[in-house]
Design a protein around this motif. Structure first.
Motif, PDB file in Angstrom:
ATOM      1  N   TYR A 288     -22.691  -8.582 -28.672  1.00 53.93           N
ATOM      2  CA  TYR A 288     -24.844  -8.823 -28.223  1.00 53.93           C
ATOM      3  C   TYR A 288     -24.707  -7.587 -27.407  1.00 53.93           C
ATOM      4  N   ALA A 289     -23.849  -7.062 -26.166  1.00 51.43           N
ATOM      5  CA  ALA A 289     -24.422  -6.359 -24.764  1.00 51.43           C
ATOM      6  C   ALA A 289     -24.740  -5.179 -25.372  1.00 51.43           C
ATOM      7  N   LEU A 290     -23.711  -5.362 -26.598  1.00 52.26           N
ATOM      8  CA  LEU A 290     -23.074  -3.143 -26.304  1.00 52.26           C
ATOM      9  C   LEU A 290     -24.149  -2.723 -27.555  1.00 52.26           C
ATOM     10  N   VAL A 314      -3.139 -12.848 -19.778  1.00 51.76           N
ATOM     11  CA  VAL A 314      -4.690 -13.062 -20.328  1.00 51.76           C
ATOM     12  C   VAL A 314      -5.205 -12.102 -19.307  1.00 51.76           C
ATOM     13  N   ASP A 315      -4.414 -10.903 -19.383  1.00 49.38           N
ATOM     14  CA  ASP A 315      -4.413  -9.427 -19.718  1.00 49.38           C
ATOM     15  C   ASP A 315      -4.100  -8.990 -20.440  1.00 49.38           C
ATOM     16  N   LEU A 316      -2.788  -9.285 -21.343  1.00 53.40           N
ATOM     17  CA  LEU A 316      -2.544  -9.007 -22.824  1.00 53.40           C
ATOM     18  C   LEU A 316      -3.638  -9.626 -24.015  1.00 53.40           C
ATOM     19  N   ASP A 317      -4.369 -10.437 -23.432  1.00 50.38           N
ATOM     20  CA  ASP A 317      -5.238 -10.832 -24.962  1.00 50.38           C
ATOM     21  C   ASP A 317      -6.514 -10.586 -24.078  1.00 50.38           C
ATOM     22  N   ILE A 318      -6.589  -9.601 -23.271  1.00 51.82           N
ATOM     23  CA  ILE A 318      -7.732  -9.120 -23.082  1.00 51.82           C
ATOM     24  C   ILE A 318      -8.164  -7.640 -23.681  1.00 51.82           C
ATOM     25  N   GLU A 319      -6.162  -7.243 -23.016  1.00 54.64           N
ATOM     26  CA  GLU A 319      -7.011  -5.736 -24.054  1.00 54.64           C
ATOM     27  C   GLU A 319      -6.426  -6.088 -25.560  1.00 54.64           C
ATOM     28  N   ARG A 320      -6.380  -7.230 -26.349  1.00 52.68           N
ATOM     29  CA  ARG A 320      -6.245  -7.345 -27.330  1.00 52.68           C
ATOM     30  C   ARG A 320      -6.632  -7.319 -27.738  1.00 52.68           C
ATOM     31  N   LYS A 321      -8.192  -8.837 -27.072  1.00 52.56           N
ATOM     32  CA  LYS A 321      -9.545  -8.439 -27.885  1.00 52.56           C
ATOM     33  C   LYS A 321     -10.778  -7.794 -27.682  1.00 52.56           C
ATOM     34  N   PHE A 322     -10.637  -7.027 -26.323  1.00 50.42           N
ATOM     35  CA  PHE A 322     -11.796  -6.055 -25.923  1.00 50.42           C
ATOM     36  C   PHE A 322     -11.260  -4.882 -26.426  1.00 50.42           C
ATOM     37  N   HIS A 323     -10.470  -4.478 -27.236  1.00 51.88           N
ATOM     38  CA  HIS A 323     -10.462  -3.002 -27.298  1.00 51.88           C
ATOM     39  C   HIS A 323     -11.397  -2.183 -27.632  1.00 51.88           C
ATOM     40  N   PHE A 324     -12.329  -2.360 -27.935  1.00 52.70           N
ATOM     41  CA  PHE A 324     -13.802  -2.013 -27.841  1.00 52.70           C
ATOM     42  C   PHE A 324     -15.070  -1.302 -26.910  1.00 52.70           C
ATOM     43  N   LEU A 325     -13.952  -2.704 -25.838  1.00 47.51           N
ATOM     44  CA  LEU A 325     -14.642  -2.118 -24.291  1.00 47.51           C
ATOM     45  C   LEU A 325     -13.571  -1.873 -23.830  1.00 47.51           C
ATOM     46  N   ARG A 326     -12.804  -0.249 -23.271  1.00 41.51           N
ATOM     47  CA  ARG A 326     -11.551   0.183 -22.684  1.00 41.51           C
ATOM     48  C   ARG A 326     -12.715   0.843 -21.477  1.00 41.51           C
ATOM     49  N   TRP A 327     -13.990   1.224 -22.070  1.00 40.39           N
ATOM     50  CA  TRP A 327     -15.073   1.906 -21.117  1.00 40.39           C
ATOM     51  C   TRP A 327     -15.163   1.396 -19.870  1.00 40.39           C
ATOM     52  N   ALA A 328     -15.402  -0.540 -20.565  1.00 44.40           N
ATOM     53  CA  ALA A 328     -16.220  -1.221 -19.250  1.00 44.40           C
ATOM     54  C   ALA A 328     -14.931  -1.905 -18.543  1.00 44.40           C
ATOM     55  N   ARG A 329     -15.359  -1.853 -17.041  1.00 45.12           N
ATOM     56  CA  ARG A 329     -14.805  -2.409 -15.931  1.00 45.12           C
ATOM     57  C   ARG A 329     -14.382  -3.829 -15.541  1.00 45.12           C
ATOM     58  N   PHE A 330     -13.128  -4.288 -15.612  1.00 42.21           N
ATOM     59  CA  PHE A 330     -12.940  -5.824 -15.605  1.00 42.21           C
ATOM     60  C   PHE A 330     -12.084  -5.618 -14.604  1.00 42.21           C
ATOM     61  N   ILE A 331     -12.807  -6.961 -13.561  1.00 39.84           N
ATOM     62  CA  ILE A 331     -12.770  -7.603 -11.874  1.00 39.84           C
ATOM     63  C   ILE A 331     -12.257  -8.785 -11.961  1.00 39.84           C
ATOM     64  N   HIS A 332     -10.992  -9.176 -11.621  1.00 39.15           N
ATOM     65  CA  HIS A 332     -10.909 -10.683 -11.504  1.00 39.15           C
ATOM     66  C   HIS A 332     -11.733 -10.942  -9.702  1.00 39.15           C
ATOM     67  N   ILE A 333     -12.438 -12.401 -10.077  1.00 37.11           N
ATOM     68  CA  ILE A 333     -12.566 -12.741  -9.591  1.00 37.11           C
ATOM     69  C   ILE A 333     -12.711 -14.334  -9.304  1.00 37.11           C
ATOM     70  N   SER A 334     -12.901 -14.772  -7.882  1.00 32.56           N
ATOM     71  CA  SER A 334     -12.854 -16.526  -8.189  1.00 32.56           C
ATOM     72  C   SER A 334     -14.434 -16.813  -7.781  1.00 32.56           C
ATOM     73  N   ALA A 335     -15.498 -17.000  -8.011  1.00 26.94           N
ATOM     74  CA  ALA A 335     -16.448 -17.576  -7.781  1.00 26.94           C
ATOM     75  C   ALA A 335     -16.505 -18.491  -6.745  1.00 26.94           C
ATOM     76  N   LEU A 336     -16.071 -19.665  -6.930  1.00 26.02           N
ATOM     77  CA  LEU A 336     -15.722 -20.513  -5.943  1.00 26.02           C
ATOM     78  C   LEU A 336     -14.792 -20.072  -4.459  1.00 26.02           C
ATOM     79  N   LYS A 337     -14.222 -19.555  -4.628  1.00 24.44           N
ATOM     80  CA  LYS A 337     -13.805 -19.210  -3.527  1.00 24.44           C
ATOM     81  C   LYS A 337     -14.994 -17.865  -2.516  1.00 24.44           C
TER      82      LYS A 337
END
Length: 451
Positions: A288-290, A314-337
């Motif tokens: 949708y965003a794209l 999870v990183d492998l799954d991201i690489e496989r399912k978001f191959h069309f977003l190679r230009w986007a940055r993926f940031i690991h976070i913890s919103a609670l902490k």
């Protein structure tokens, strides 16, 4: 200084309808469904030259309660605490209820002026509001938020009786053209991935209800804040599910609000849940965003809740399912902490800068020529497409227009190659990039047809 007017009442009395009427907007979702509004919603209204801020709240239960009802009550209490005046909204068709009486007992101790508005009075005689005299608030003000009847006299009465500091008409400040505009950032994702928790972490306060229940957020809530001196407008949205799982009409309204927020924002933060893994609907939301051409940052939330093996999966799954977003940055976070939020905001600022980057025509053409020298477009038949020059055709997202001959024959793979070259040359990470090809008209085509 603008006066703050809080709308308070039990569920389904028409507070959101009155909010939309006062702000002349459709920001609040309205449906014949109790408990629809949960978070505080802010908007601006005006009566003649007198502007004011109005706050919509969820159904208020002032007695001791639990769960989501307690969270909604806390939001209403916060609105009362920051308000200069409170409008207590009741329902003429339902009549006076014990719930109304409990709210009135609480409002007597709030040390704010309270006005009693009896809503849904269209088509009813004045006697229907008589029982509300029992609340001891004087004469009830009869209104119809749906049709607008009585709303103007209500607000004129409310504003005219405010203290002296609010009686002066607000002087409109001239906008400084050099002042930075607010960057609109939208939080999108599946239900219960931590969007509201992330919003509270970025704001530094419990501004939104963050409850361990899918579908807590229903409206698209807008909150202004600053990060490192840069003004932002944060939009928290309802979770998106697959179409086949959306049954309630209320959820359909929420989906529309979320898609509108994605369309209107500058940067979309797609929030993923590391503990639940990556679902197909996550990639759909990114799509949708794209499609809207919005800059995108992906926040992989709850990273502290998974072990090293799960993280690698999870990183492998991201690489496989978001191959069309190679230009986007993926940031690991913890919103609670509140871990990784600085990296997240830096990625948002970089994505916004890339989305509005100005690309000079001479440099674009030089980069394009260097790309063609390294790899020419494939020949089609006896002709080879010829790229002549490039220029910028738009921003948010950046559009690069290339002119030349026989460009209709350029393949999609070669367009992707050019896109990658432009991205690397201009550091366009975090934003979609569109490459358009325009073929020049052949001046000898008419002569060939005549022959």
């Amino acid at each position: 200084m603008l006066p703050v007017v809080a709308l308070v009442g039990r569920p389904n009395v028409g507070k959101s309808t009155l909010f939309n009427r006062l702000t002349r907007s459709r920001d609040a979702i309205v449906a014949d469904f109790p408990g629809l509004t949960r978070d505080r919603q802010y908007g601006q209204g005006r009566v003649g030259p007198r502007p004011y801020i109005v706050v919509d709240t969820g159904g208020f239960e002032p007695v001791k309660s639990e769960g989501i009802v307690r969270e909604m009550a806390d939001q209403a209490e916060a609105a009362i605490a920051e308000a200069d005046v409170v409008i207590f909204v009741t329902d003429a068709r339902a009549g006076l209820t014990p719930h109304d009486e409990r709210i009135m007992q609480r409002l007597r101790t709030c040390q704010r002026p309270v006005y009693l508005a009896v809503n849904k009075c269209e088509g009813l005689a004045a006697e229907h509001a008589a029982e509300f005299y029992e609340l001891g608030m004087g004469e009830p003000i009869r209104i119809s938020a749906t049709h607008g009847h009585g709303v103007l006299p209500l607000m004129q009465k409310v504003l005219s009786e405010l203290p002296e500091e609010f009686n002066e008409p607000e002087q409109e400040e001239e906008e400084n053209p050099d002042a930075p505009k607010r960057i609109k950032v939208c939080l999108a994702g599946r239900p219960n991935v931590g969007k509201s928790t992330l919003a509270n972490a970025l704001l530094g306060e419990d501004r939104l209800i963050a409850y361990d229940m899918p579908g807590t957020t229903r409206d698209a809530i807008k909150v202004d804040f600053e990060s490192d001196g840069i003004p932002f407008r944060l939009i928290d949205t309802a979770g998106l599910r697959r179409k086949g799982r959306v049954f309630e009409a209320v959820e359909k309204f929420s989906v529309v609000k979320t898609l509108q927020a994605i369309e209107d924002c500058n940067v979309c933060i797609l929030v993923l849940d590391a503990t639940e893994g990556i679902a197909a609907s996550d990639a759909q939301i990114a799509g949708y965003a794209l499609e809207a051409g919005r800059a995108l940052v992906v926040a992989v939330n709850k990273w502290d809740g998974v072990d090293s093996y799960k993280r690698s999966m999870v990183d492998l799954d991201i690489e496989r399912k978001f191959h069309f977003l190679r230009w986007a940055r993926f940031i690991h976070i913890s919103a609670l902490k509140r871990n990784g939020l600085n990296h997240l905001m830096k990625a948002v600022k970089d994505a916004h800068a890339a989305s509005f980057a100005k690309l000079s025509t001479p440099r674009l053409t030089r980069v394009m020529m260097a790309a063609v020298e390294q790899q020419q477009p494939p020949r089609v038949g006896r002709t080879r497409p010829k790229l002549r020059y490039a220029h910028q055709g738009g921003m948010n997202p950046p559009v690069i227009v290339i002119h030349g001959n026989s460009l209709d024959a350029v393949s999609d793979s070669y367009k992707r190659y050019l896109e990658g070259v432009f991205r690397d040359a201009f550091n366009l990470a975090g934003t979609p990039l569109r490459v358009e090809l325009k073929t020049g008209r052949n001046p000898y085509a008419e002569d060939e047809k005549k022959k």
